[in-house]
Motif scaffolding. Structure first.
Motif, short mmCIF file in Angstrom:
data_model
loop_
_atom_site.label_atom_id
_atom_site.label_comp_id
_atom_site.label_asym_id
_atom_site.label_seq_id
_atom_site.Cartn_x
_atom_site.Cartn_y
_atom_site.Cartn_z
N PRO A 213 -47.41 53.23 -8.18
CA PRO A 213 -47.15 51.78 -8.27
C PRO A 213 -47.34 51.22 -9.69
O PRO A 213 -46.56 50.37 -10.13
N GLU A 214 -48.36 51.71 -10.40
CA GLU A 214 -48.58 51.23 -11.76
C GLU A 214 -47.47 51.71 -12.70
O GLU A 214 -47.02 50.96 -13.58
N ALA A 215 -47.00 52.93 -12.49
CA ALA A 215 -45.88 53.44 -13.29
C ALA A 215 -44.62 52.62 -13.03
O ALA A 215 -43.89 52.26 -13.97
N VAL A 216 -44.38 52.31 -11.77
CA VAL A 216 -43.20 51.52 -11.40
C VAL A 216 -43.26 50.13 -12.02
O VAL A 216 -42.24 49.59 -12.48
N GLN A 217 -44.45 49.54 -12.07
CA GLN A 217 -44.59 48.22 -12.68
C GLN A 217 -44.21 48.24 -14.15
O GLN A 217 -43.53 47.34 -14.66
N ILE A 218 -44.63 49.28 -14.87
CA ILE A 218 -44.26 49.39 -16.28
C ILE A 218 -42.76 49.58 -16.42
O ILE A 218 -42.12 49.01 -17.32
N ILE A 219 -42.16 50.38 -15.53
CA ILE A 219 -40.71 50.58 -15.56
C ILE A 219 -39.99 49.25 -15.40
O ILE A 219 -39.03 48.95 -16.11
N ARG A 220 -40.47 48.42 -14.49
CA ARG A 220 -39.87 47.09 -14.29
C ARG A 220 -39.95 46.26 -15.57
O ARG A 220 -38.98 45.59 -15.96
N GLU A 221 -41.09 46.28 -16.21
CA GLU A 221 -41.27 45.51 -17.45
C GLU A 221 -40.31 45.97 -18.53
O GLU A 221 -39.73 45.16 -19.26
N ILE A 222 -40.13 47.29 -18.63
CA ILE A 222 -39.21 47.83 -19.64
C ILE A 222 -37.78 47.42 -19.33
O ILE A 222 -37.03 46.98 -20.22
N ARG A 223 -37.38 47.53 -18.07
CA ARG A 223 -35.98 47.23 -17.69
C ARG A 223 -35.67 45.75 -17.85
O ARG A 223 -34.52 45.38 -18.10
N GLU A 224 -36.68 44.91 -17.71
CA GLU A 224 -36.47 43.46 -17.89
C GLU A 224 -36.09 43.11 -19.33
O GLU A 224 -35.50 42.08 -19.59
N GLU A 225 -36.46 44.00 -20.29
CA GLU A 225 -36.16 43.75 -21.70
C GLU A 225 -34.74 44.14 -22.08
O GLU A 225 -34.29 43.86 -23.19
N GLY A 226 -34.02 44.82 -21.16
CA GLY A 226 -32.64 45.20 -21.47
C GLY A 226 -32.38 46.66 -21.20
O GLY A 226 -32.68 47.16 -20.11
N ALA A 227 -31.86 47.37 -22.19
CA ALA A 227 -31.49 48.78 -22.03
C ALA A 227 -32.70 49.63 -21.64
O ALA A 227 -33.79 49.45 -22.17
N THR A 228 -32.49 50.54 -20.70
CA THR A 228 -33.56 51.40 -20.23
C THR A 228 -33.57 52.71 -21.02
O THR A 228 -32.58 53.43 -21.04
N PRO A 229 -34.67 53.04 -21.70
CA PRO A 229 -34.73 54.29 -22.48
C PRO A 229 -34.48 55.51 -21.60
O PRO A 229 -34.81 55.51 -20.40
N VAL A 230 -33.93 56.56 -22.18
CA VAL A 230 -33.60 57.74 -21.41
C VAL A 230 -34.84 58.37 -20.79
O VAL A 230 -34.79 58.91 -19.68
#
Length: 326
Positions: A213-230
């Motif tokens: 769940p904590e990893a998924v939360q960080i993923i959400r924060e990254i994706r909210e900024e735009g392009a998702t890193p590979v």
């Protein structure tokens, strides 16, 4: 025997009393430099000999006061131009530039601002310092962790040092401390590139600790900024596989393998394996979960064309044993 070897080649030898500070040693050496440019490769770096003449021409023509070189990370003795970062390794003499940080030094100008400069695209340095024997690597990590920690006592908002400290803590099996400093690096990062790679590495560690769940939360924060890193897309695929959802992982991984590998990304780390070797290995895992042995074997084999991998070899052997049994 560095001093004697240097002396044999006619080098001028000066001595500096060691004070646990590489920047101080480099700054001391600048006063003895007489050339137009200062070039400072480390002992674990090899100049790309195929680019030396081109580099000379570049320095003769560039208006920049500093030059970034590509730092290719590769095993000792190898000359692989895959994973790389960019870093100022050459600057003009008599410009008032100096070094800061006791280890993994950075070049700053007279006002204390980081120097960037232009990028030399035709070659760089092969860095072997991350592929030392484990005993030497552990000694190196311990030294880096000590010096970075000491530096952060007086520079608590230095995002780069938080990131570098986290890297070495992770290598020394200190995941909790590493996650903390990756997130501190993301907090104080001055640009999205560092912020996202720090967040990505924290998310990967959380995944490895099964704190999904904590990893998924960080993923959400990254994706909210735009392009998702590979690296995050690969992590999303891993989470899908861990959740027994291979179909979702397949789509993510197929998209990654069709991406163009960046030629460069100024000031950031580019890992070509994240675009080919790793996703093809994960594709093999996904096909294996779906019972498609032929596709799984082909994916593992494709992964090996980009990077030799013991896990991929073992996976192929296991598939071959299953096919032989049946």
């Amino acid at each position: 025997n560095t001093v004697e070897i240097a002396r044999q080649y006619g080098a001028r030898i000066e001595h500096f009393t060691w004070i646990d500070d590489y920047a101080a040693a480099r700054n001391y050496s600048i006063q003895f430099a007489t050339g137009d440019w200062i070039f400072f490769p480390d002992a674990d770096e090899l100049v790309d000999e195929t680019a030396i003449s081109t580099l000379r021409e570049y320095l003769a023509q560039t208006p920049s006061d500093a030059v970034q070189l590509k730092m290719f990370q590769c095993p000792m003795g190898m000359l692989e131009k895959k994973a790389f970062s960019e870093r100022v390794k050459i600057f003009r003499n008599h410009c008032g530039f100096r070094f800061i940080r006791p280890i993994n030094e950075r070049v700053v100008d007279a006002q204390g601002s980081y120097v960037t400069g232009s990028t030399f695209e035709c070659g760089g340095l092969f860095h072997w310092g991350t592929y030392l024997p484990e005993e030497r690597m552990e000694e190196k990590r311990a030294r880096y962790i000590r010096l970075y920690g000491k530096f952060l006592e007086s520079h608590p908002q230095d995002a780069d040092v938080h990131y570098l400290l986290a890297v070495h803590q992770s290598g020394s099996n200190q995941p909790e401390e590493s996650i903390h400093h990756y997130l501190e690096a993301a907090k104080y990062a001055g640009h999205i590139g560092l912020r996202q790679i720090a967040q990505s590495r924290a998310a990967w560690l959380l995944f490895e600790l099964r704190r999904i769940p904590e990893a998924v939360q960080i993923i959400r924060e990254i994706r909210e900024e735009g392009a998702t890193p590979v690296s995050i897309q690969n992590l999303m695929a891993c989470i899908s596989l861990a959740g027994n959802k291979p179909e979702i992982a397949l789509q993510l991984l197929r998209d990654i393998t069709h991406m163009t590998i960046p030629n460069r990304a100024a000031g950031t780390f580019v890992d070509a394996d994240q675009y080919r070797a790793f996703p093809y290995f994960l594709l093999g895992n996904a096909y294996k979960m779906l019972g498609d042995v032929t596709a799984a074997r082909q994916a593992y084999q494709t992964s090996l064309t980009f990077r030799e991998s013991a896990p991929a070899r073992k996976a192929i052997e296991e598939l071959d044993e299953v096919c032989h049994v049946h």
